[in-house]
Write a protein that holds these residues in place. Sequence first.
Motif, short mmCIF file in Angstrom:
data_model
loop_
_atom_site.label_atom_id
_atom_site.label_comp_id
_atom_site.label_asym_id
_atom_site.label_seq_id
_atom_site.Cartn_x
_atom_site.Cartn_y
_atom_site.Cartn_z
N ILE A 372 0.72 -1.25 0.00
CA ILE A 372 -0.02 0.02 0.02
C ILE A 372 1.00 1.12 -0.06
CG2 ILE A 372 -1.74 1.43 1.35
CD1 ILE A 372 -3.16 -1.28 2.31
N ILE A 373 2.00 1.23 0.96
CA ILE A 373 2.64 2.37 0.77
C ILE A 373 3.53 2.91 -0.48
CG2 ILE A 373 5.11 3.13 1.82
CD1 ILE A 373 4.29 1.91 4.58
N ASN A 374 3.92 1.60 -1.13
CA ASN A 374 4.65 1.67 -2.59
C ASN A 374 3.50 2.27 -3.33
OD1 ASN A 374 6.95 0.76 -1.91
ND2 ASN A 374 6.52 -1.28 -2.19
N ASP A 375 2.32 1.86 -3.39
CA ASP A 375 1.27 2.37 -4.24
C ASP A 375 1.11 3.85 -4.22
OD1 ASP A 375 0.92 0.02 -5.84
OD2 ASP A 375 -1.28 -0.39 -4.79
N ILE A 376 0.59 4.25 -2.82
CA ILE A 376 0.51 5.58 -2.51
C ILE A 376 1.69 6.40 -2.96
CG2 ILE A 376 0.00 7.18 -0.52
CD1 ILE A 376 -1.32 5.15 0.69
N LEU A 377 2.98 5.82 -2.69
CA LEU A 377 4.06 6.78 -3.02
C LEU A 377 4.21 6.98 -4.71
CD1 LEU A 377 6.81 8.09 -1.95
CD2 LEU A 377 7.77 6.20 -3.49
N ASP A 378 3.88 5.84 -5.43
CA ASP A 378 3.94 5.87 -6.82
C ASP A 378 2.94 6.79 -7.26
OD1 ASP A 378 5.93 4.45 -7.46
OD2 ASP A 378 4.69 2.46 -8.02
N PHE A 379 1.71 6.72 -6.79
CA PHE A 379 0.70 7.55 -7.16
C PHE A 379 1.03 8.97 -6.98
CE2 PHE A 379 -3.33 9.41 -7.71
CZ PHE A 379 -3.64 8.75 -9.03
N SER A 380 1.43 9.24 -5.77
CA SER A 380 1.81 10.81 -5.57
C SER A 380 2.63 11.19 -6.27
CB SER A 380 1.84 11.04 -4.12
OG SER A 380 2.91 10.19 -3.67
#
Length: 848
Positions: A372-380
């Motif tokens: 989830i952290i990776n996804d949020i970082l990628d998205f931001s």
Amino acid sequence: MNLAGLMLCLFRYFEHTRKPLIYALIFYLGNLLSNYYWGVYMLVMNDYPNVSSMFAYFGWNLAFVMLVPMLFSLRKEQGIRSISPLAFIPVPVNIAQLILYLQYGGYFNNIWQVLWTTVAACLALDSLIYYYKNRKKGVGFPYISAIFFVFITIEYAEWTSTCFDWPSELLYPYNYLNLLSNVCYILIPWAFTKVYGKEDKVLGEAPHTRLMNLFRPLYTTVVIICCIGGYLLAIWMRKTLDAGIVERGDADPYTIIAVMLFVVSIIIVSFTIMIVLVVNSAQKTYEGEELKRAKSFAEKSNATKSEFLTNMYHEIRTPINAVPGMNAMIFRESLSARDDLPRERESIKRAFSDICGYSGNIDSAGKNLLSIINDILDFSKIEAGKLEIVNAEYQLSSVLNDVSNMITFKAKDKGLEFDVEADRSLPGVLCGDEIRVRQIITNLLNNAVKYTERGRVVLSVTEKRDYGSTEDNLTSLIISVRDTGIGIKDEDKDRLFKKFERMDLEKNSSVEGTGLGLAITGSLIEMMGGTINVVSRYGQGSTFTAVIPQKIVSYEPIGDFREKFANSIDTMKAKKEPFHAKDAIILVVDDTQMNLAVVKGLLKNTKINIDTAKSGEEAIDLAKLNHYDIIFMDQRMPEMDGTTAMRHIKKEAVGVNSETPFICLTADAISGAREKYISEGFNDYLTKPINSVELENMLETWLPKEKINYADAKVSEQGGQALKTTEEAFDPKLIDRKTGLIYCGQDEEFYKQILSEYLYESKEKSEAMDRCYEEKNWDDYGIYVHSLKSTSKMIGAMELSEIALRLEKAAKSGDADAIEREHDKMRSMYMDVTAMIAQCVKPDNLIV
Ligand code: ADP
């Protein structure tokens, strides 16, 4: 009055640059064109001007037309099409009036006036009816429409009044009606203030409000000068004409006065239009500046946000790194402690088993959290425009192999089939962003498995070369992921690639997800210049197809990938060989004590010698004294970073570690990081959280081969015998692994614990059953077979569980014959089952 209304309306416009106000201004200007010269001429000449009716009515005709778009633009809220039948009342009334009035002013003017004023009256009346019907729902009173309705009605009454003879001037309604219609001119700006006054002023505190404030007196002065000037000029012209002309002839020389007055009104109109244009352009400039300011503010805050997130990412990953590492140690230690304990200490053994179970849960929750952290970082990063596509050469088959490996096990755990179909002629080496291509395929495959309960998932890869393209080494990879899952409803398809959108939540409530995966996938594909589409039938399955342009580096075809993959899976099934490296010594450098402990713990079984350092300086000092086989170096450390420390060590004059391989430890999993660290001088790269398999692989790759001892490790781990996987060891007729896994929540580790419990108590249980059988103690026998029934079912030994159920029933009813018929069969099957389990878990309790 007309002029006063015009000025007030213009001042309203300074405050609220709205469309209806523009129409109202044109309405006033049109009226002004006819009213001004007509009124002043009457004042000066005491007679009507002698002009054509076309000229006389020109301004009024223009004004009447404007009523329609103005009233129309006020109807936003009530909708354009719905008109109440009552709103058509003015139609017959106005037609009657038209018939009466037709004798004056000519056909064209009358029909024109009646046409536009009737439409305007209907619209205004409809707004009043709408208000009346909806006033309880909070609809505001339509002041503007009301005033215009009154105005038009007065105008009609005025025109009608001229069609009749009146006994005296005092009783002539025209004069009073005319006064009333003039009052309306003043009330119209008031009505606009009533409607718009409540809303925020558009211009607010805009810097050019000063300009508007300047316009007010300027405009008032110019208009007054023009009006009075026109009047004085008309008097002067009349005097001049009276003095100079004795005989009038055919033409009316006073018409020139009317024309001069018309020119004055044209000047006022032009001046007004000019001011409106200036206001509009000032408004636009202001808005443009505001927009620029807002944009630069948004860009700045986005940059800050992205920087903040990147830093946070590192800060978050560092403590998270410690969790799976420590957890793996807890699991390992608890398992070995449990197995080392003597059988009598059963309660402590059970406690250790529980700890292993909890540790399994921590592991899966931790992995989830990280993704989830990776996804949020990628998205931001995507949103902040900070995510870059980094193109480099890569092997297509390596990408396909890794994603297929990853998904094979996930699919198997869920009881799904996974297949991969890759075109044999696909080019072997491509140039593109390998990490992002992997990410796209992984997201699509993960979704396919997540949203499929039974059936299969197929990854198919083909390509389409554009032979006509100017760049002839360009190809489009066509990656399609097909599943037989829950499918997507047609109405949901448009929302699929939007952030935080999750479909069909009633069905998917138990499926974990953030709704970011497809948004990231879609954006990545778009950034690479590709496309993605989905074909799905609700309840039957979906196919996601991504088309990604890539450059071909080598045309050498990848060949039969499917076969290669099947072979690699077979080799993988062979358990990873444990090894010892007692003679090797490594140095691990990290500023976080916890990370050092994690690496030490993870490598405990390899018996390798580990030195640790908490800073770059400490590492340099240690490296002066000792030669290391590998140095694991954290990249981000306060004071001296990993790269600088590595360069110091490599440069040391004594040179004990000048040839030592350096492995970079970093939380930086972004694309391009690998190339960056390797170009800085590192030999390899390991991302945190450190995974024990990757860490051991790293040792196998970089330690001198003579320091790795596989034989020793095998003996100490398994007493000379390697364990098989449950898949290899189990005959599905005796133990159905899939069912067992379902009972264990698809958790392989937990399943193994249950199996070892089963094995652990088997010897005692079978001895007890035999004893009861000999003694014909059916009560106790019933208790043991009851327990065998449920534990066998739990591990997937379904047939054994059914026999135990029959024996339990027989024991309950004291049916000795039935028990005698099945006891031996049960015993022999129990033995087979436990023997099978013993191949996968430690064999210290095998029944004999
Ligand atoms: P999530 O984290 O919810 O899986 P995604 O962005 O990956 O987020 O997917 C968004 C939604 O699209 C999912 O919640 C799911 O409803 C739907 N979806 C994605 N892939 C599939 C699929 N293969 N089959 C059915 N529905 C899917």
